[in-house]
Design an enzyme around this catalytic site. Sequence first.
Site, PDB file in Angstrom:
ATOM      1  N   ASP A 124      54.270  89.219  55.241  1.00  0.00           N
ATOM      2  CA  ASP A 124      54.473  90.644  55.077  1.00  0.00           C
ATOM      3  C   ASP A 124      55.921  90.866  54.614  1.00  0.00           C
ATOM      4  OD1 ASP A 124      53.025  93.405  55.903  1.00  0.00           O
ATOM      5  OD2 ASP A 124      55.106  93.538  56.540  1.00  0.00           O
ATOM      6  N   ASP A 251      42.595  89.261  54.357  1.00  0.00           N
ATOM      7  CA  ASP A 251      43.701  90.206  54.268  1.00  0.00           C
ATOM      8  C   ASP A 251      43.618  90.949  52.940  1.00  0.00           C
ATOM      9  OD1 ASP A 251      45.980  91.690  54.519  1.00  0.00           O
ATOM     10  OD2 ASP A 251      47.346  90.036  54.071  1.00  0.00           O
ATOM     11  N   HIS A 281      45.467  90.042  58.321  1.00  0.00           N
ATOM     12  CA  HIS A 281      46.833  90.178  57.807  1.00  0.00           C
ATOM     13  C   HIS A 281      47.823  89.463  58.720  1.00  0.00           C
ATOM     14  CE1 HIS A 281      50.178  91.880  55.629  1.00  0.00           C
ATOM     15  NE2 HIS A 281      50.654  92.449  56.723  1.00  0.00           N
TER      16      HIS A 281
END
Length: 304
Positions: A124, A251, A281
């Site tokens: 991320d 994801d 994710h």
Amino acid sequence: MEAYRTPDDRFADLPDFPWPPSYAEVADGDGGTLRMAYVDAGPADGPVALLLHGEPSWSFLYRHVMRVLTEAGIRCVAPDLIGFGRSDKPLGPGDHSYARHVEWTRSLAFEHLDLHGVTLVGQDWGGLLGLRLVAEHPDRFARVVAANTGLPTGDFDMPAVWWLFHDTVARARTLEIGRLVAAGCVRGLADGARAAYDAPFPVEESKAGPRAMPELVPTRPDDPASEANRAAWALLEEWDRPFLVAFSDSDPITGAMAPILERHVPGAHDLDHPTIANAGHFLQEDAGEELGRTIAAFMAATPG
């Protein structure tokens, strides 16, 4: 810069997270300093893995990964980004910028800790920040593990599910951090872990960082971070050190980035890139031990 500091008792009895925090002072960009927290675990003389989390988590996310890596003799440095975890939390949304987060992370890793031969593990925002550091300080890095991340420039639109997340954060009167993390897991999130993600944010005003981060993702070509990210891509397209793309299979936010990284980064060519099954994710939550074994094997197979 006015900042909130989460009381220490909010972090008592964290499940499966025995490592004590360390702290560094980093310049806040307004003439003052902020306290940035990190965990430094494993042998001091071991190869270094810099584990960078994203939105809206903190270093707690890497607990299962860290257990595997430290048992393999790897030193794990897991910062809490400014605004998250045990780190100070600037209260003004305008206090946060992409460039400041890059600088805060750089200051910790290279000025305070003086890390060399680093293996970046970025997920991320950990990749959005970490890949900038790789491009801007390539001499500090030996290899990269990109896990459910990317490096957007604003030249291509973000997926619809990301915009849904963006709008959810923007409109929420009360931002439920643990709920957001749980929504990014496919194997469920235990109550104790969910509480650990809520722990850094006992009051609503402390959540300025999580509220700001979606706004900092470049979504148009003239975004303030676009030029620097394009420059980073120019370096990554020449990066020939080992670059592993370790994405999960569930994801929708970052999944499309995996083939782009594999194709455009020379160091990713001729590697066997794993797809971690039944993970969302936050693959560190869903499959942390598997991700840890993947990282450890990659580091062992590609000596720095």
